[in-house]
Structure formats: C-alpha cells, structure tokens
Design a protein around this motif. Structure first.
Motif, PDB file in Angstrom:
ATOM      1  N   GLY A 117      52.459  45.504  48.135  1.00 37.69           N
ATOM      2  CA  GLY A 117      52.135  46.845  48.625  1.00 37.69           C
ATOM      3  C   GLY A 117      50.739  46.963  49.208  1.00 37.69           C
ATOM      4  N   ASN A 118      50.320  48.226  49.450  1.00 38.37           N
ATOM      5  CA  ASN A 118      49.049  48.484  50.137  1.00 38.37           C
ATOM      6  C   ASN A 118      47.874  48.697  49.194  1.00 38.37           C
ATOM      7  OD1 ASN A 118      49.816  48.205  52.811  1.00 38.37           O
ATOM      8  ND2 ASN A 118      50.635  50.289  52.901  1.00 38.37           N
ATOM      9  N   GLY A 119      48.130  48.688  47.906  1.00 37.37           N
ATOM     10  CA  GLY A 119      47.043  48.891  46.945  1.00 37.37           C
ATOM     11  C   GLY A 119      46.176  47.649  46.821  1.00 37.37           C
ATOM     12  N   VAL A 120      44.883  47.865  46.606  1.00 37.96           N
ATOM     13  CA  VAL A 120      43.976  46.755  46.319  1.00 37.96           C
ATOM     14  C   VAL A 120      43.535  46.905  44.860  1.00 37.96           C
ATOM     15  CG1 VAL A 120      41.739  45.708  46.870  1.00 37.96           C
ATOM     16  CG2 VAL A 120      43.244  46.511  48.711  1.00 37.96           C
ATOM     17  N   LEU A 121      43.820  45.883  44.075  1.00 39.58           N
ATOM     18  CA  LEU A 121      43.536  45.925  42.633  1.00 39.58           C
ATOM     19  C   LEU A 121      42.088  45.528  42.362  1.00 39.58           C
ATOM     20  CD1 LEU A 121      46.797  44.084  41.524  1.00 39.58           C
ATOM     21  CD2 LEU A 121      46.274  46.519  41.145  1.00 39.58           C
ATOM     22  N   LEU A 122      41.505  46.130  41.327  1.00 43.41           N
ATOM     23  CA  LEU A 122      40.121  45.805  40.967  1.00 43.41           C
ATOM     24  C   LEU A 122      40.061  45.110  39.610  1.00 43.41           C
ATOM     25  CD1 LEU A 122      38.028  48.923  42.027  1.00 43.41           C
ATOM     26  CD2 LEU A 122      38.758  46.958  43.335  1.00 43.41           C
ATOM     27  N   ARG A 123      39.223  44.086  39.533  1.00 45.43           N
ATOM     28  CA  ARG A 123      38.959  43.389  38.275  1.00 45.43           C
ATOM     29  C   ARG A 123      37.438  43.370  38.093  1.00 45.43           C
ATOM     30  NH1 ARG A 123      44.508  43.251  38.006  1.00 45.43           N
ATOM     31  NH2 ARG A 123      45.476  41.487  39.050  1.00 45.43           N
ATOM     32  N   GLY A 124      36.976  43.824  36.958  1.00 46.38           N
ATOM     33  CA  GLY A 124      35.531  43.807  36.699  1.00 46.38           C
ATOM     34  C   GLY A 124      35.151  42.511  35.989  1.00 46.38           C
ATOM     35  N   ILE A 125      34.181  41.791  36.549  1.00 45.28           N
ATOM     36  CA  ILE A 125      33.803  40.491  35.978  1.00 45.28           C
ATOM     37  C   ILE A 125      32.540  40.606  35.130  1.00 45.28           C
ATOM     38  CG2 ILE A 125      32.912  38.191  36.477  1.00 45.28           C
ATOM     39  CD1 ILE A 125      34.503  37.755  38.501  1.00 45.28           C
ATOM     40  N   ILE A 126      32.565  39.947  33.985  1.00 39.70           N
ATOM     41  CA  ILE A 126      31.351  39.754  33.178  1.00 39.70           C
ATOM     42  C   ILE A 126      31.118  38.251  33.047  1.00 39.70           C
ATOM     43  CG2 ILE A 126      30.183  40.228  30.991  1.00 39.70           C
ATOM     44  CD1 ILE A 126      32.347  42.394  30.455  1.00 39.70           C
ATOM     45  N   GLU A 127      30.044  37.761  33.663  1.00 43.77           N
ATOM     46  CA  GLU A 127      29.701  36.335  33.570  1.00 43.77           C
ATOM     47  C   GLU A 127      28.828  36.181  32.328  1.00 43.77           C
ATOM     48  OE1 GLU A 127      29.515  35.889  38.454  1.00 43.77           O
ATOM     49  OE2 GLU A 127      27.902  36.809  37.303  1.00 43.77           O
ATOM     50  N   PHE A 128      29.448  35.859  31.206  1.00 44.28           N
ATOM     51  CA  PHE A 128      28.713  36.018  29.939  1.00 44.28           C
ATOM     52  C   PHE A 128      27.853  34.821  29.553  1.00 44.28           C
ATOM     53  CE2 PHE A 128      31.271  33.400  27.154  1.00 44.28           C
ATOM     54  CZ  PHE A 128      32.567  33.463  27.671  1.00 44.28           C
ATOM     55  N   SER A 129      28.032  33.692  30.212  1.00 44.74           N
ATOM     56  CA  SER A 129      27.183  32.528  29.922  1.00 44.74           C
ATOM     57  C   SER A 129      27.243  31.552  31.087  1.00 44.74           C
ATOM     58  CB  SER A 129      27.675  31.835  28.654  1.00 44.74           C
ATOM     59  OG  SER A 129      27.204  30.501  28.606  1.00 44.74           O
ATOM     60  N   ASN A 130      26.090  30.899  31.365  1.00 40.83           N
ATOM     61  CA  ASN A 130      26.102  29.888  32.431  1.00 40.83           C
ATOM     62  C   ASN A 130      25.910  28.477  31.880  1.00 40.83           C
ATOM     63  OD1 ASN A 130      23.409  29.815  31.838  1.00 40.83           O
ATOM     64  ND2 ASN A 130      22.691  30.119  33.942  1.00 40.83           N
ATOM     65  N   TYR A 131      26.009  28.321  30.548  1.00 43.60           N
ATOM     66  CA  TYR A 131      25.978  26.961  29.984  1.00 43.60           C
ATOM     67  C   TYR A 131      27.238  26.235  30.434  1.00 43.60           C
ATOM     68  CZ  TYR A 131      22.060  28.037  26.953  1.00 43.60           C
ATOM     69  OH  TYR A 131      20.823  28.362  26.486  1.00 43.60           O
ATOM     70  N   CYS A 132      27.106  24.948  30.787  1.00 45.13           N
ATOM     71  CA  CYS A 132      28.281  24.219  31.251  1.00 45.13           C
ATOM     72  C   CYS A 132      28.158  22.728  30.983  1.00 45.13           C
ATOM     73  CB  CYS A 132      28.497  24.454  32.753  1.00 45.13           C
ATOM     74  SG  CYS A 132      30.143  23.918  33.266  1.00 45.13           S
ATOM     75  N   ARG A 133      29.258  22.154  30.453  1.00 48.20           N
ATOM     76  CA  ARG A 133      29.283  20.701  30.246  1.00 48.20           C
ATOM     77  C   ARG A 133      29.940  20.003  31.436  1.00 48.20           C
ATOM     78  NH1 ARG A 133      34.061  21.049  25.708  1.00 48.20           N
ATOM     79  NH2 ARG A 133      35.593  21.947  27.130  1.00 48.20           N
ATOM     80  N   GLY A 134      30.401  20.796  32.412  1.00 42.88           N
ATOM     81  CA  GLY A 134      31.140  20.245  33.548  1.00 42.88           C
ATOM     82  C   GLY A 134      30.264  19.346  34.409  1.00 42.88           C
ATOM     83  N   THR A 135      30.944  18.478  35.182  1.00 46.32           N
ATOM     84  CA  THR A 135      30.234  17.564  36.077  1.00 46.32           C
ATOM     85  C   THR A 135      30.573  17.843  37.536  1.00 46.32           C
ATOM     86  OG1 THR A 135      32.090  16.020  35.941  1.00 46.32           O
ATOM     87  CG2 THR A 135      30.296  15.699  34.359  1.00 46.32           C
ATOM     88  N   CYS A 136      31.208  18.977  37.810  1.00 45.32           N
ATOM     89  CA  CYS A 136      31.691  19.289  39.165  1.00 45.32           C
ATOM     90  C   CYS A 136      30.541  19.145  40.175  1.00 45.32           C
ATOM     91  CB  CYS A 136      32.259  20.700  39.213  1.00 45.32           C
ATOM     92  SG  CYS A 136      33.329  21.101  37.806  1.00 45.32           S
ATOM     93  N   LEU A 137      30.684  18.191  41.095  1.00 42.66           N
ATOM     94  CA  LEU A 137      29.565  17.841  41.978  1.00 42.66           C
ATOM     95  C   LEU A 137      29.149  18.975  42.900  1.00 42.66           C
ATOM     96  CD1 LEU A 137      30.325  14.173  43.166  1.00 42.66           C
ATOM     97  CD2 LEU A 137      29.051  14.966  41.161  1.00 42.66           C
ATOM     98  N   TYR A 138      30.042  19.947  43.103  1.00 45.95           N
ATOM     99  CA  TYR A 138      29.759  21.022  44.063  1.00 45.95           C
ATOM    100  C   TYR A 138      29.102  22.227  43.408  1.00 45.95           C
ATOM    101  CZ  TYR A 138      34.287  21.831  41.911  1.00 45.95           C
ATOM    102  OH  TYR A 138      35.282  21.930  40.989  1.00 45.95           O
ATOM    103  N   CYS A 139      29.070  22.275  42.072  1.00 46.29           N
ATOM    104  CA  CYS A 139      28.737  23.535  41.397  1.00 46.29           C
ATOM    105  C   CYS A 139      27.315  23.567  40.850  1.00 46.29           C
ATOM    106  CB  CYS A 139      29.725  23.798  40.265  1.00 46.29           C
ATOM    107  SG  CYS A 139      29.447  25.394  39.463  1.00 46.29           S
ATOM    108  N   GLY A 140      26.592  24.635  41.174  1.00 44.96           N
ATOM    109  CA  GLY A 140      25.215  24.803  40.713  1.00 44.96           C
ATOM    110  C   GLY A 140      25.077  24.925  39.202  1.00 44.96           C
ATOM    111  N   LEU A 141      26.151  25.288  38.508  1.00 40.25           N
ATOM    112  CA  LEU A 141      26.086  25.415  37.045  1.00 40.25           C
ATOM    113  C   LEU A 141      26.294  24.081  36.343  1.00 40.25           C
ATOM    114  CD1 LEU A 141      28.126  28.648  36.122  1.00 40.25           C
ATOM    115  CD2 LEU A 141      25.795  28.451  37.004  1.00 40.25           C
TER     116      LEU A 141
END
Ligand code: 5AD
Length: 367
Positions: A52-76
């Motif tokens: 349909g024509n509605g646009v849904l909204l989701r509110g984001i809370i980025e609650f922590s930027n600690y990360c064990r990931g190794t993703c080469l593209y990601c600043g975190l």
C-alpha cells in the motif's frame, strides 16, 4: 534493451517464484533512462499492491557501539581503536523508548555493535521493561548470538530481528569478514525464523570484489528466503577501516537493487535506509521510496552519543527535536503522494509454524 523487452523481462521476474539470474543480471545492467524508469515503475506498482501507500516508521536506539566484529567495511569493527566506545544506561534506553512512544511510533529497534560480553539476561530485562511500559513492537539488531539467547529474548516479547547477510557469496563474505563464519550467519537466520521472529536481512551495494552477478545472487537469496524485512544499502567507505580507499557504492545500482528486491519480495517491508539518506551529503531516501521502499527509521539515540555510532562517515545526524521527527518524514512522504502509517507494521507474510511454545502465530495466506 528495447521498451517491450524490458517490460517482458520485468514481468517474468515479477511472476517467477525465483527469477532467473540471467533476467536479474540484465535488469541490473540497464542504463537507458526509459528502461530504468520502467524498472522503478514496476517496483512502485508491486509496492502499492503488496504494502500500500503507507510509509511505516521504526524508531532506532543505538544503545552500544562496542563490537567484536571484523567487518572490513565498518567503522565500529573491533580493530578500530580510535573510536570512543559507549553503552547507554538502562535509564537512557528507557528514556529514548519513551520518546519513540511519545512520537506515536510503535516499533522500537534496539541496535548495537556485536558486543562480546553482552549478557543476554540484561537485554531480556530491557525487553521486559519496554514491553510492560509501552504497547510497541520490538526489533532487535544486535548480531550473531547463540540460539538460546535468541529464544530468551523472543520469550520476553521481542517480535523481530535484523541480521544482514551483507553478501550472499560465501567467498566474498569470507574476504570481508576475517575469522567470521558465513555458515554461522545462515544459522542465525534459520534459528530466528524457527523461533518465530519476523526476520530481516539485507546486503550492501558496492563492496570491493562484488559484481553484478553477486548482486543477482543476493536477490535470488532474498527471493528464496521469504524474509519479512529486507534492506539494501550503499557501501560508504570509512577512513579508519582497511577499505578507506575503496569507492562509494553506486546510488543507481542501489536503487535498481531496491527495485528488484521489491519485485521479488512482494509484501516484504523494505526501508529507505539511513545510508541512502547520507550518500554524498544528499538525502536520497525519497528516490528509494519511489523505487520500492516503504519504511523509514528515525534515529532516537541520545544526541551526545550519535556521532560515536560511526558505521560510515556522513551518517545523517539531524539535530531535530524528537517531536519533529515524524513531521519531517511526513513532509518527505506526502511530497511523494504517500502517507505516514503509524501502525505497528507487522510482517504481512504468513508465519511458518513457530517452534517456541506459547509463541503467538499470525496466520495468513499471502506468503
Ligand atoms: N557503509 C554502509 N553500511 C555499512 N554497514 C557497516 N559498515 C557500512 C559502511 N561502511 C552496515 C552493515 C551492517 C550494519 C551494522 O551497518 O550492513 O549490517
């Protein structure tokens, strides 16, 4: 491609359960303005019929930027020692949840880096408290965890989970995520689905080593997976990562992939991502919304932490007041002849049987 043949190819893709790679690759390759316009029009038509024509909204809370990931593209990624790390307190998370609720938004997305020492019981407690205070859906986006943790959060009332495959090509995945496992990523998606989460995945466009064939493979992966949510974003190089010198993902390729993802995804929920709102300093989300997207995700991370959630540079950081955020999206979508839909925006897919005892199962035949 001539006008009639692009229309025929688009129609084949639209009708197929899983479209042929060859058709998808040929559409990803179109450059003629008229062909691109037909692609976007078809996606917009599928979007109208599917969600349909509605646009849904989701509110984001980025609650922590600690990360064990190794993703080469990601600043975190964990190797970026230049980044100051933060974790919101319980009170800060609940205050942000309150702001989302007060804005009339009925989905709260709890997102973080993949914290090595995340205590699943702590997150369960947060879910409990949000669910008991507000009538909202909760989406988690906190990375790879054991099935038992996913089950605990689901039992506490988490409704949805986002974990992007990033690329569906196992070799490309391996080259971008040293020490991580493509198989474990798939295991996560399977567990989440089996536990009855509305499950979302997605990819990045413009990853070094990615080709049109790889992207066609991603679209096939999306088509086979019957995901409830799918997200397609451009790669934006970050200075403090090994991919600092790589070129930015192409906007047009991103929009074409969004359009094809809508055509194969039908009634899947598909965001105009923040990364599209941040490309080259321009907010291109309206173009994503016109090419198949139906979701926008306003950010409710407290202002003083926003700049530390530094996945890629230029991440849109508006200084708007919480109560203005819905209005700004409203302005954007009414200009497109659409409207803001403040309902929960649950999945429109039929649920497969959930293995979790007591899980409410939504039955519908549109999958
Ligand atoms: N550009 C765009 N998106 C990125 N992500 C991580 N790094 C980048 C980047 N440089 C996205 C990934 C991941 C999410 C946390 O952010 O898709 O799933």
């Amino acid at each position: 491609m001539s006008g009639s043949s692009i229309q025929a190819v688009l129609e084949r893709i639209r009708q197929a359960k899983v479209p042929s790679r060859c058709d998808v690759e040929s559409v990803l390759g179109v450059t003629d303005e008229g062909d691109v316009r037909r692609l976007f029009e078809t996606a917009d038509d599928v979007r109208r019929q599917g969600v349909g024509n509605g646009v849904l909204l989701r509110g984001i809370i980025e609650f922590s930027n600690y990360c064990r990931g190794t993703c080469l593209y990601c600043g975190l990624n964990g190797a970026n020692v230049q980044l100051g790390r933060y974790r919101l307190s319980d009170a800060e998370i609940l205050a942000a949840a309150e702001e989302i609720h007060a804005a009339g938004i009925k989905t709260i997305v709890l997102q973080s880096g993949e914290e090595a020492d995340l205590d699943p019981r702590w997150l369960k407690g947060i879910i409990d408290r949000i669910k008991s205070r507000f009538d909202v859906a909760i989406t988690l986006s906190v990375g790879e965890h054991p099935r038992e943790a996913y089950a605990m959060w689901r039992r506490a009332g988490a409704d949805r989970y986002l974990i992007k495959i990033e690329t569906s090509d196992p070799e490309l995945y391996a080259s971008l995520h040293p020490g991580m496992s493509f198989e474990n990523r798939l295991r996560c998606l399977e567990d989440l689905e089996a536990l009855g989460y509305q499950t979302g995945t997605g990819n990045l466009i413009g990853l070094p080593g990615q080709t049109v064939q790889t992207i066609a493979g991603d679209i096939e992966f999306f088509a086979r997976g019957h995901f409830d949510m799918l997200s397609v974003s451009p790669f934006i190089p970050h200075d403090q990562t090994p991919l600092a010198e790589a070129p930015t993902g192409d906007l047009m390729m991103t929009l074409k992939t969004i359009a094809l993802t809508r055509i194969v995804g039908k009634n899947t929920h598909l965001p105009a991502s923040t990364a599209i709102g941040s490309l080259g300093g321009r907010d291109e989300r309206p173009r994503a919304l016109a090419a198949g997207a139906n979701v926008v995700m306003p950010n409710f991370t407290p202002k003083r932490f926003k700049s530390l959630y530094d996945i890629y540079p230029g991440k849109a950081r508006s200084d708007t007041l919480p109560e203005q955020r819905v209005m700004l999206v409203e302005k954007m979508v009414t200009a497109l002849g659409r409207f803001v839909d403040l309902s929960r925006g649950d999945s429109l897919k039929a649920r497969r049987s959930a293995v979790l005892a007591g899980t409410q199962v939504i039955e519908d035949s549109a999958k």
